[in-house]
Design a protein around this motif. Structure first.
Motif, short mmCIF file in Angstrom:
data_model
loop_
_atom_site.label_atom_id
_atom_site.label_comp_id
_atom_site.label_asym_id
_atom_site.label_seq_id
_atom_site.Cartn_x
_atom_site.Cartn_y
_atom_site.Cartn_z
N GLU A 1 -29.22 1.31 27.24
CA GLU A 1 -29.18 0.91 25.83
C GLU A 1 -28.36 1.92 25.04
O GLU A 1 -28.53 3.13 25.17
CB GLU A 1 -30.61 0.87 25.29
N ALA B 1 -26.23 -6.78 20.74
CA ALA B 1 -27.44 -7.26 21.42
C ALA B 1 -28.62 -7.42 20.47
O ALA B 1 -29.59 -8.12 20.79
CB ALA B 1 -27.80 -6.32 22.56
N TRP C 1 -35.91 -13.04 22.16
CA TRP C 1 -36.60 -12.52 23.35
C TRP C 1 -36.27 -13.32 24.60
O TRP C 1 -36.23 -12.76 25.70
CB TRP C 1 -38.11 -12.48 23.11
N LEU D 1 -33.04 -11.92 25.95
CA LEU D 1 -33.26 -10.61 26.54
C LEU D 1 -33.97 -10.71 27.88
O LEU D 1 -33.67 -9.95 28.82
CB LEU D 1 -34.08 -9.74 25.59
N LEU E 1 -27.08 -2.76 26.95
CA LEU E 1 -27.32 -3.39 25.65
C LEU E 1 -26.77 -2.49 24.56
O LEU E 1 -27.08 -1.31 24.49
CB LEU E 1 -28.82 -3.59 25.44
N TYR F 1 -35.90 -3.54 18.31
CA TYR F 1 -37.05 -4.01 19.05
C TYR F 1 -38.31 -4.10 18.20
O TYR F 1 -38.97 -5.12 18.12
CB TYR F 1 -37.33 -3.10 20.24
#
Length: 239
Positions: A28, A102, A107, A110, A126, A132
């Motif tokens: 990430e 991203a 969800w 993802l 990502l 989040y």
């Protein structure tokens, strides 16, 4: 323009390399607006041979997987099914997919990326703003998010502002040339929100345009002031 390897870009490359080698190949890269996330993403593509896709508001899981399949060289009828179901040859090199913007994914999308990493030998990076905690609050989606977070683990990098020296070496000097006046360099740094990559590139390009208009060989205080006035006015209009 050539992508510059700032310390933040180097950190992003490091976590991408970790993802290529990890049992849980998800990483990430986050950061605020203008921090250079997309620049880092493009550098990962250049250095590591990754494939990059960019998301948009409202992108569906199927649209995401279709773009992923195309980026990884799987096209035609049934491309998504082949991406998800075709067995990867034993010993085949792991592929890497950089997913820019991203934070715009839901969800379900993802979860699809997590499946690619778990089952399809695809390292996923990502890239986006931190999202989040704000986006996933339901009991079911929160659990899925925690699973994703565990796979990311320590493979995280956050883009930030450059210090004055980095701003000069990676933005001002490459765009406008050498500048020996430390006051101008400092003023430039303050003018781009103390090293914001996006603001710095915009300000430097405006300086270069004004230098060309007035046929100036080097940046001076008057040009910088004019460029700062233009960018300040433009940002005010956008608000």
């Amino acid at each position: 323009m050539e992508v510059r390897d700032t310390r933040f870009v180097k950190e992003a490359l490091a976590v991408a390399r970790l993802a290529l080698e990890a049992d849980n190949p998800i990483a990430e890269i986050t950061g605020g607006t203008g921090s250079g996330k997309s620049t880092a993403a493009k550098r990962i593509v250049e250095v590591l041979g990754a494939k990059r896709i960019a998301c948009w508001d409202g992108i569906s899981r199927h649209q995401l997987l279709k773009k992923a399949a195309e980026a990884l060289g799987i096209e035609g009828t049934g491309a998504v099914d082949r991406l998800l179901m075709d067995a990867v040859e034993e010993g085949a090199a792991r592929r890497m997919l950089v997913v820019d913007e991203a934070n715009k994914l839901n969800w379900r999308a993802l979860e699809a990326l997590r499946y690619l990493a778990d089952e399809c030998n695809v390292a996923v990076v990502l890239v986006g703003t931190e999202f989040y905690e704000r986006q996933f609050t339901g009991a079911r989606t929160r659990e899925l998010l925690l699973q994703l977070g565990r796979r990311i683990g320590a493979k995280r990098s956050r883009m930030g502002h450059l210090d004055r020296a980095e701003t000069y070496s990676h933005i001002l000097k490459p765009v406008c040339g050498d500048c020996a006046d430390k006051e101008i360099v400092t003023k430039f740094w303050h003018g781009c929100r103390k090293g914001n990559w996006g603001d710095g590139m915009e300000l430097a390009q405006e300086c270069r345009r004004l230098m060309a208009v007035h046929e100036l060989p080097a940046l001076n205080a008057a040009v910088l002031d004019a460029a700062l006035a233009w960018t300040a006015n433009r940002h005010a209009v956008e608000v």
